[in-house]
Design a protein around this motif. Sequence first.
Motif, PDB file in Angstrom:
ATOM      1  N   GLY A  93       3.715   3.898   3.010  1.00 56.87           N
ATOM      2  CA  GLY A  93       4.987   4.096   3.260  1.00 56.87           C
ATOM      3  C   GLY A  93       5.804   2.750   3.631  1.00 56.87           C
ATOM      4  N   ASP A  94       6.979   2.700   3.718  1.00 51.34           N
ATOM      5  CA  ASP A  94       7.744   1.876   4.347  1.00 51.34           C
ATOM      6  C   ASP A  94       8.010   1.624   5.790  1.00 51.34           C
ATOM      7  OD1 ASP A  94       8.312   1.031   1.766  1.00 51.34           O
ATOM      8  OD2 ASP A  94      10.423   2.198   1.756  1.00 51.34           O
ATOM      9  N   TRP A  95       7.815   0.448   6.023  1.00 51.51           N
ATOM     10  CA  TRP A  95       7.771   0.103   7.683  1.00 51.51           C
ATOM     11  C   TRP A  95       9.132  -0.929   7.916  1.00 51.51           C
ATOM     12  CZ3 TRP A  95       3.561   0.420  11.426  1.00 51.51           C
ATOM     13  CH2 TRP A  95       2.410   1.383  11.062  1.00 51.51           C
ATOM     14  N   CYS A  96       9.806  -0.622   8.977  1.00 53.84           N
ATOM     15  CA  CYS A  96      10.848  -1.393   9.367  1.00 53.84           C
ATOM     16  C   CYS A  96      10.813  -2.538  10.006  1.00 53.84           C
ATOM     17  CB  CYS A  96      12.086  -0.494  10.150  1.00 53.84           C
ATOM     18  SG  CYS A  96      11.352  -0.060  11.577  1.00 53.84           S
ATOM     19  N   LEU A  97      11.681  -3.324   9.970  1.00 57.78           N
ATOM     20  CA  LEU A  97      11.654  -4.608  10.964  1.00 57.78           C
ATOM     21  C   LEU A  97      12.145  -4.051  12.353  1.00 57.78           C
ATOM     22  CD1 LEU A  97      13.359  -7.271   8.755  1.00 57.78           C
ATOM     23  CD2 LEU A  97      10.987  -7.404   9.482  1.00 57.78           C
ATOM     24  N   ILE A  98      11.383  -4.677  13.497  1.00 56.71           N
ATOM     25  CA  ILE A  98      11.739  -4.241  14.755  1.00 56.71           C
ATOM     26  C   ILE A  98      12.341  -5.506  15.666  1.00 56.71           C
ATOM     27  CG2 ILE A  98      10.398  -3.676  16.867  1.00 56.71           C
ATOM     28  CD1 ILE A  98       8.766  -1.906  15.639  1.00 56.71           C
ATOM     29  N   GLU A  99      13.359  -5.132  16.127  1.00 56.80           N
ATOM     30  CA  GLU A  99      13.933  -6.346  17.255  1.00 56.80           C
ATOM     31  C   GLU A  99      13.088  -6.538  18.456  1.00 56.80           C
ATOM     32  OE1 GLU A  99      18.069  -6.601  19.766  1.00 56.80           O
ATOM     33  OE2 GLU A  99      17.597  -4.978  18.362  1.00 56.80           O
ATOM     34  N   SER A 100      13.119  -7.947  18.443  1.00 57.50           N
ATOM     35  CA  SER A 100      12.183  -8.347  19.607  1.00 57.50           C
ATOM     36  C   SER A 100      13.009  -8.327  20.775  1.00 57.50           C
ATOM     37  CB  SER A 100      11.766 -10.005  19.423  1.00 57.50           C
ATOM     38  OG  SER A 100      11.113 -10.416  20.367  1.00 57.50           O
TER      39      SER A 100
ATOM     40  N   MET B  78       0.863  -1.244   0.038  1.00 54.88           N
ATOM     41  CA  MET B  78       0.090   0.004   0.188  1.00 54.88           C
ATOM     42  C   MET B  78       1.061   1.265  -0.034  1.00 54.88           C
ATOM     43  SD  MET B  78      -2.818   0.837   2.503  1.00 54.88           S
ATOM     44  CE  MET B  78      -2.031   1.119   4.115  1.00 54.88           C
ATOM     45  N   GLU B  79       0.806   1.874  -1.074  1.00 55.50           N
ATOM     46  CA  GLU B  79       1.818   3.102  -1.257  1.00 55.50           C
ATOM     47  C   GLU B  79       1.792   4.182  -0.175  1.00 55.50           C
ATOM     48  OE1 GLU B  79       4.340   3.427  -3.532  1.00 55.50           O
ATOM     49  OE2 GLU B  79       3.601   1.530  -4.422  1.00 55.50           O
ATOM     50  N   SER B  80       0.515   4.616   0.064  1.00 56.08           N
ATOM     51  CA  SER B  80       0.227   5.676   1.045  1.00 56.08           C
ATOM     52  C   SER B  80       0.735   5.497   2.652  1.00 56.08           C
ATOM     53  CB  SER B  80      -1.069   6.149   1.184  1.00 56.08           C
ATOM     54  OG  SER B  80      -2.026   4.887   1.483  1.00 56.08           O
TER      55      SER B  80
ATOM     56  N   ALA C 153      10.674 -16.507   7.863  1.00 55.16           N
ATOM     57  CA  ALA C 153      10.089 -15.368   8.147  1.00 55.16           C
ATOM     58  C   ALA C 153       9.352 -15.402   9.798  1.00 55.16           C
ATOM     59  CB  ALA C 153       8.658 -14.865   7.127  1.00 55.16           C
ATOM     60  N   TYR C 154       9.372 -14.194  10.497  1.00 50.43           N
ATOM     61  CA  TYR C 154       9.026 -14.403  11.996  1.00 50.43           C
ATOM     62  C   TYR C 154       7.917 -13.192  12.138  1.00 50.43           C
ATOM     63  CZ  TYR C 154      13.100 -17.147  12.438  1.00 50.43           C
ATOM     64  OH  TYR C 154      14.106 -18.238  12.444  1.00 50.43           O
ATOM     65  N   HIS C 155       6.955 -13.643  12.825  1.00 49.48           N
ATOM     66  CA  HIS C 155       5.545 -12.875  13.158  1.00 49.48           C
ATOM     67  C   HIS C 155       5.224 -12.705  14.585  1.00 49.48           C
ATOM     68  CE1 HIS C 155       1.698 -11.670  11.866  1.00 49.48           C
ATOM     69  NE2 HIS C 155       0.916 -12.566  12.442  1.00 49.48           N
TER      70      HIS C 155
ATOM     71  N   ILE D  97       0.051  -4.529   6.001  1.00 50.06           N
ATOM     72  CA  ILE D  97       1.163  -3.888   5.342  1.00 50.06           C
ATOM     73  C   ILE D  97       2.358  -4.753   5.866  1.00 50.06           C
ATOM     74  CG2 ILE D  97       1.459  -2.166   6.881  1.00 50.06           C
ATOM     75  CD1 ILE D  97       2.689  -0.448   4.527  1.00 50.06           C
ATOM     76  N   ASN D  98       3.554  -5.016   5.153  1.00 51.13           N
ATOM     77  CA  ASN D  98       4.457  -5.866   5.607  1.00 51.13           C
ATOM     78  C   ASN D  98       5.249  -4.962   6.856  1.00 51.13           C
ATOM     79  OD1 ASN D  98       4.188  -7.833   3.689  1.00 51.13           O
ATOM     80  ND2 ASN D  98       5.571  -6.938   2.107  1.00 51.13           N
ATOM     81  N   ASN D  99       5.850  -5.856   7.643  1.00 48.47           N
ATOM     82  CA  ASN D  99       6.720  -5.807   8.774  1.00 48.47           C
ATOM     83  C   ASN D  99       5.874  -4.642   9.933  1.00 48.47           C
ATOM     84  OD1 ASN D  99       8.580  -6.847   7.329  1.00 48.47           O
ATOM     85  ND2 ASN D  99       9.513  -4.766   6.440  1.00 48.47           N
TER      86      ASN D  99
END
Length: 322
Positions: free
Chosen positions: A5-12, A1-3, A161-163, A83-85
């Motif tokens: 934006g990008d979401w980063c990976l977060i450390e657990s 979804m363009e609007s 992949a982790y969730h 959205i991913n991440n």
Amino acid sequence: MESAGDWCLIESDPGVFTELIKKFGVKGVQVEEMWTIDDGIFENLRPVHGLIFLFKYVQHEEPSNPVVTDDRIQKIYFAKQVINNACATQAVISLLLNCNHPDVDLGPELTKLKEFSMSFDPKMRGLTLSNSQTIRGAHNSMAQQTLFEFDRKLPTKDEDAYHFVGYTAIDGRVYELDGLREGPIDHGPVGADQDWLNVVRPIIIKRINTYTEGEVHFNLMAIVSDRKMIYERQIEELLNENNMLGMETDDVENEIRRLKMLIEYEDAKMFKYKQEMVRRRHNYLPFIITLLKVLAEEKKLVPLYEKAKERISKKCQKKLKV
């Protein structure tokens, strides 16, 4: 979804999640890491408002319990992940927005989000959450500094992949809040004399046991009331009780001393979290390049490399002998 934006990976990490929650504007809570799921592990952390579970994601895995799609979805805050991440932030926000404990102050941003989107369906809630500039900004502020930029690549079939998902009790039932599902997963009732944590423990243990032996990529964290706030409240209660009775005892003094030590420990822990966040975001590349240049100019780089290679070789030989 363009609007969105990008979401980063977060450390657990409990420090990362505690700072993330503060960035949302929430007060009265922090995140603690669980090193075991043994009976009694939550005793010193009550009240526990929710559990965040990280696991290796398996595609097409069917939920073991029914997914809620009835009228309960209007009372439970559940948002579809669109959205991913974003699963870490969605797990945290879902737990917080389903919490009605007096210790938890959601702050203006999450209060506004809940009021605005509670009447939406899960997908629209997910879209609303993902398009929040404040929430996305808080999420991305947790990103680790990368030394080098690489071209993006599509994930391979064999790539792990982790969730993140959340577990909490709502209206006397335990629910799993997984943004990749169509709704919350109902894990059954909490008995009148039961603690919801005793109900959820075997559920998490069973889930871990479904993976192959030797799989260790799990992480469990708890959203709990601010520990410093709890200890300060307990000191205030002891002092008020003493004033009413007009007497002091050694037991009370010792308990107040113990609580003050715990407050100092919490202050030190939060300071450490802030230091670690600074280190995560700092760019060490200029320092590393300068150090390598100085070592090369002083002709120390090759000797250091040879010495390191020798040490590694000796360690390998020692392990082979054992």
